[in-house]
Design a protein around this motif. Structure first.
Motif, PDB file in Angstrom:
ATOM      1  N   HIS A 126       8.528   7.760 -13.681  1.00 45.96           N
ATOM      2  CA  HIS A 126       8.450   9.217 -13.889  1.00 45.96           C
ATOM      3  C   HIS A 126       7.904   9.963 -12.678  1.00 45.96           C
ATOM      4  O   HIS A 126       8.234  11.118 -12.471  1.00 45.96           O
ATOM      5  CB  HIS A 126       7.671   9.565 -15.161  1.00 45.96           C
ATOM      6  N   SER A 127       7.111   9.332 -11.854  1.00 43.49           N
ATOM      7  CA  SER A 127       6.560  10.012 -10.678  1.00 43.49           C
ATOM      8  C   SER A 127       7.123   9.458  -9.367  1.00 43.49           C
ATOM      9  O   SER A 127       6.668   9.828  -8.289  1.00 43.49           O
ATOM     10  CB  SER A 127       5.033   9.909 -10.665  1.00 43.49           C
ATOM     11  N   ALA A 128       8.113   8.581  -9.458  1.00 46.95           N
ATOM     12  CA  ALA A 128       8.681   7.953  -8.257  1.00 46.95           C
ATOM     13  C   ALA A 128       9.655   8.885  -7.544  1.00 46.95           C
ATOM     14  O   ALA A 128      10.347   9.686  -8.175  1.00 46.95           O
ATOM     15  CB  ALA A 128       9.392   6.654  -8.632  1.00 46.95           C
ATOM     16  N   PRO A 134       0.342   6.518  -0.059  1.00 46.96           N
ATOM     17  CA  PRO A 134      -1.056   6.939  -0.144  1.00 46.96           C
ATOM     18  C   PRO A 134      -1.237   8.454  -0.008  1.00 46.96           C
ATOM     19  O   PRO A 134      -2.199   9.014  -0.523  1.00 46.96           O
ATOM     20  CB  PRO A 134      -1.749   6.191   0.993  1.00 46.96           C
ATOM     21  N   ALA A 135      -0.300   9.124   0.643  1.00 52.14           N
ATOM     22  CA  ALA A 135      -0.415  10.572   0.824  1.00 52.14           C
ATOM     23  C   ALA A 135      -0.194  11.340  -0.483  1.00 52.14           C
ATOM     24  O   ALA A 135      -0.807  12.379  -0.708  1.00 52.14           O
ATOM     25  CB  ALA A 135       0.570  11.055   1.883  1.00 52.14           C
ATOM     26  N   THR A 136       0.685  10.825  -1.351  1.00 55.25           N
ATOM     27  CA  THR A 136       1.011  11.531  -2.592  1.00 55.25           C
ATOM     28  C   THR A 136       0.476  10.829  -3.830  1.00 55.25           C
ATOM     29  O   THR A 136       0.362  11.440  -4.888  1.00 55.25           O
ATOM     30  CB  THR A 136       2.535  11.667  -2.754  1.00 55.25           C
ATOM     31  N   GLY A 137       0.202   9.533  -3.705  1.00 53.80           N
ATOM     32  CA  GLY A 137      -0.216   8.745  -4.857  1.00 53.80           C
ATOM     33  C   GLY A 137       0.931   8.333  -5.751  1.00 53.80           C
ATOM     34  O   GLY A 137       0.723   7.784  -6.826  1.00 53.80           O
ATOM     35  N   HIS A 138       2.181   8.600  -5.314  1.00 56.51           N
ATOM     36  CA  HIS A 138       3.365   8.273  -6.109  1.00 56.51           C
ATOM     37  C   HIS A 138       4.224   7.237  -5.395  1.00 56.51           C
ATOM     38  O   HIS A 138       4.265   7.212  -4.163  1.00 56.51           O
ATOM     39  CB  HIS A 138       4.209   9.531  -6.360  1.00 56.51           C
ATOM     40  N   PRO A 139       4.931   6.405  -6.165  1.00 55.08           N
ATOM     41  CA  PRO A 139       5.837   5.441  -5.540  1.00 55.08           C
ATOM     42  C   PRO A 139       6.958   6.162  -4.782  1.00 55.08           C
ATOM     43  O   PRO A 139       7.478   7.169  -5.249  1.00 55.08           O
ATOM     44  CB  PRO A 139       6.411   4.655  -6.721  1.00 55.08           C
ATOM     45  N   ARG A 140       7.286   5.625  -3.602  1.00 57.81           N
ATOM     46  CA  ARG A 140       8.378   6.176  -2.792  1.00 57.81           C
ATOM     47  C   ARG A 140       9.298   5.022  -2.417  1.00 57.81           C
ATOM     48  O   ARG A 140       8.889   4.078  -1.746  1.00 57.81           O
ATOM     49  CB  ARG A 140       7.820   6.863  -1.543  1.00 57.81           C
ATOM     50  N   LEU A 141      10.547   5.102  -2.870  1.00 54.24           N
ATOM     51  CA  LEU A 141      11.532   4.050  -2.636  1.00 54.24           C
ATOM     52  C   LEU A 141      12.630   4.570  -1.720  1.00 54.24           C
ATOM     53  O   LEU A 141      12.979   5.745  -1.772  1.00 54.24           O
ATOM     54  CB  LEU A 141      12.161   3.604  -3.957  1.00 54.24           C
ATOM     55  N   GLY A 142      13.172   3.680  -0.904  1.00 58.76           N
ATOM     56  CA  GLY A 142      14.352   4.012  -0.111  1.00 58.76           C
ATOM     57  C   GLY A 142      15.565   3.832  -1.005  1.00 58.76           C
ATOM     58  O   GLY A 142      15.597   4.327  -2.127  1.00 58.76           O
ATOM     59  N   ASN A 143      16.561   3.089  -0.550  1.00 56.84           N
ATOM     60  CA  ASN A 143      17.684   2.718  -1.410  1.00 56.84           C
ATOM     61  C   ASN A 143      17.163   1.709  -2.432  1.00 56.84           C
ATOM     62  O   ASN A 143      16.405   0.810  -2.082  1.00 56.84           O
ATOM     63  CB  ASN A 143      18.820   2.095  -0.596  1.00 56.84           C
ATOM     64  N   ARG A 196       5.544 -14.044  -4.999  1.00 52.94           N
ATOM     65  CA  ARG A 196       5.670 -12.667  -5.474  1.00 52.94           C
ATOM     66  C   ARG A 196       4.624 -11.785  -4.798  1.00 52.94           C
ATOM     67  O   ARG A 196       4.924 -10.692  -4.311  1.00 52.94           O
ATOM     68  CB  ARG A 196       5.530 -12.590  -6.992  1.00 52.94           C
ATOM     69  N   ASP A 197       3.393 -12.271  -4.738  1.00 53.84           N
ATOM     70  CA  ASP A 197       2.325 -11.496  -4.095  1.00 53.84           C
ATOM     71  C   ASP A 197       2.637 -11.237  -2.629  1.00 53.84           C
ATOM     72  O   ASP A 197       2.407 -10.131  -2.130  1.00 53.84           O
ATOM     73  CB  ASP A 197       0.986 -12.215  -4.225  1.00 53.84           C
ATOM     74  N   ALA A 198       3.177 -12.243  -1.935  1.00 53.19           N
ATOM     75  CA  ALA A 198       3.522 -12.077  -0.517  1.00 53.19           C
ATOM     76  C   ALA A 198       4.657 -11.070  -0.347  1.00 53.19           C
ATOM     77  O   ALA A 198       4.615 -10.214   0.557  1.00 53.19           O
ATOM     78  CB  ALA A 198       3.906 -13.420   0.102  1.00 53.19           C
ATOM     79  N   TYR A 199       5.673 -11.145  -1.196  1.00 54.03           N
ATOM     80  CA  TYR A 199       6.784 -10.196  -1.134  1.00 54.03           C
ATOM     81  C   TYR A 199       6.274  -8.772  -1.351  1.00 54.03           C
ATOM     82  O   TYR A 199       6.588  -7.859  -0.582  1.00 54.03           O
ATOM     83  CB  TYR A 199       7.847 -10.554  -2.178  1.00 54.03           C
ATOM     84  N   LEU A 200       5.491  -8.579  -2.389  1.00 55.52           N
ATOM     85  CA  LEU A 200       4.985  -7.241  -2.696  1.00 55.52           C
ATOM     86  C   LEU A 200       4.074  -6.722  -1.588  1.00 55.52           C
ATOM     87  O   LEU A 200       4.110  -5.528  -1.256  1.00 55.52           O
ATOM     88  CB  LEU A 200       4.258  -7.243  -4.043  1.00 55.52           C
ATOM     89  N   ALA A 201       3.277  -7.596  -0.979  1.00 64.81           N
ATOM     90  CA  ALA A 201       2.379  -7.185   0.097  1.00 64.81           C
ATOM     91  C   ALA A 201       3.143  -6.709   1.331  1.00 64.81           C
ATOM     92  O   ALA A 201       2.630  -5.901   2.105  1.00 64.81           O
ATOM     93  CB  ALA A 201       1.437  -8.333   0.469  1.00 64.81           C
ATOM     94  N   ASP A 202       4.372  -7.204   1.507  1.00 64.35           N
ATOM     95  CA  ASP A 202       5.186  -6.803   2.662  1.00 64.35           C
ATOM     96  C   ASP A 202       5.904  -5.470   2.456  1.00 64.35           C
ATOM     97  O   ASP A 202       6.446  -4.910   3.400  1.00 64.35           O
ATOM     98  CB  ASP A 202       6.227  -7.883   2.988  1.00 64.35           C
ATOM     99  N   LEU A 203       5.937  -4.970   1.235  1.00 68.18           N
ATOM    100  CA  LEU A 203       6.621  -3.705   0.967  1.00 68.18           C
ATOM    101  C   LEU A 203       5.760  -2.530   1.424  1.00 68.18           C
ATOM    102  O   LEU A 203       4.536  -2.581   1.346  1.00 68.18           O
ATOM    103  CB  LEU A 203       6.924  -3.563  -0.524  1.00 68.18           C
ATOM    104  N   THR A 204       6.417  -1.489   1.878  1.00 68.84           N
ATOM    105  CA  THR A 204       5.734  -0.252   2.249  1.00 68.84           C
ATOM    106  C   THR A 204       6.492   0.911   1.614  1.00 68.84           C
ATOM    107  O   THR A 204       7.679   0.771   1.276  1.00 68.84           O
ATOM    108  CB  THR A 204       5.692  -0.068   3.775  1.00 68.84           C
ATOM    109  N   PRO A 205       5.847   2.049   1.434  1.00 61.09           N
ATOM    110  CA  PRO A 205       6.549   3.194   0.859  1.00 61.09           C
ATOM    111  C   PRO A 205       7.842   3.491   1.622  1.00 61.09           C
ATOM    112  O   PRO A 205       7.869   3.467   2.858  1.00 61.09           O
ATOM    113  CB  PRO A 205       5.540   4.340   1.010  1.00 61.09           C
ATOM    114  N   GLY A 206       8.910   3.724   0.867  1.00 59.42           N
ATOM    115  CA  GLY A 206      10.202   4.031   1.456  1.00 59.42           C
ATOM    116  C   GLY A 206      11.078   2.822   1.732  1.00 59.42           C
ATOM    117  O   GLY A 206      12.209   2.960   2.197  1.00 59.42           O
ATOM    118  N   THR A 207      10.599   1.619   1.425  1.00 62.54           N
ATOM    119  CA  THR A 207      11.366   0.394   1.647  1.00 62.54           C
ATOM    120  C   THR A 207      12.597   0.369   0.743  1.00 62.54           C
ATOM    121  O   THR A 207      12.536   0.790  -0.411  1.00 62.54           O
ATOM    122  CB  THR A 207      10.497  -0.845   1.337  1.00 62.54           C
ATOM    123  N   ASP A 208      13.713  -0.136   1.271  1.00 67.14           N
ATOM    124  CA  ASP A 208      14.908  -0.396   0.462  1.00 67.14           C
ATOM    125  C   ASP A 208      14.659  -1.660  -0.355  1.00 67.14           C
ATOM    126  O   ASP A 208      14.141  -2.653   0.181  1.00 67.14           O
ATOM    127  CB  ASP A 208      16.140  -0.627   1.342  1.00 67.14           C
TER     128      ASP A 208
END
Length: 126
Positions: free
Chosen positions: A109-111, A85-94, A50-62
């Motif tokens: 709420h802030s994603a 890091p620019a906004t401090g909010h989660p950013r998701l792709g699809n 789980r830690d490895a999967y989460l570490a590979d994610l970047t903002p905007g990832t599907d």
């Protein structure tokens, strides 16, 4: 290639975790979709995976976590991994959360969703 258990009536159409399946009481078990490269959903991955999967994610990832049950800490960990890091909010792709269960979805709420966000048949509990 990861394989789901044999077809079971009422099972999801995606390759699912099946954690806790019991032929007598609940033959499907956990309905969470496999994390890519694994045979378990995000909720049932070993901590190191789980830690490895989460570490590979970047903002905007599907992401695709259909059928997964999210505790507040698990959702927080996922959204933290996608935090811009620019906004401090989660950013998701699809984002696929069909049939997922959320114990607390306040983190959303802030994603920002940059792609399609699917929550068909999702359950939100407080």
């Amino acid at each position: 290639m990861s394989q789901s258990p044999p077809p079971v009536p009422g099972a999801p159409s995606w390759p699912y975790c099946a954690h806790g399946a019991d032929p007598a009481t609940g033959p499907v078990g956990c309905r969470g979709i496999h994390v890519p490269g694994h045979t378990a959903c995000l909720a049932h991955l070993a901590d190191i995976d789980r830690d490895a999967y989460l570490a590979d994610l970047t903002p905007g990832t599907d992401i695709d976590h259909r059928g997964t049950t999210f505790t507040e800490p698990l959702l927080d960990a996922l959204l933290d991994a996608l935090r811009d890091p620019a906004t401090g909010h989660p950013r998701l792709g699809n984002a696929g959360f069909d049939s997922a269960t959320f114990q607390d979805a306040a983190g959303f709420h802030s994603a920002t969703f940059e792609g399609h966000a699917r929550f068909d048949s999702a359950t939100f509990r407080e």
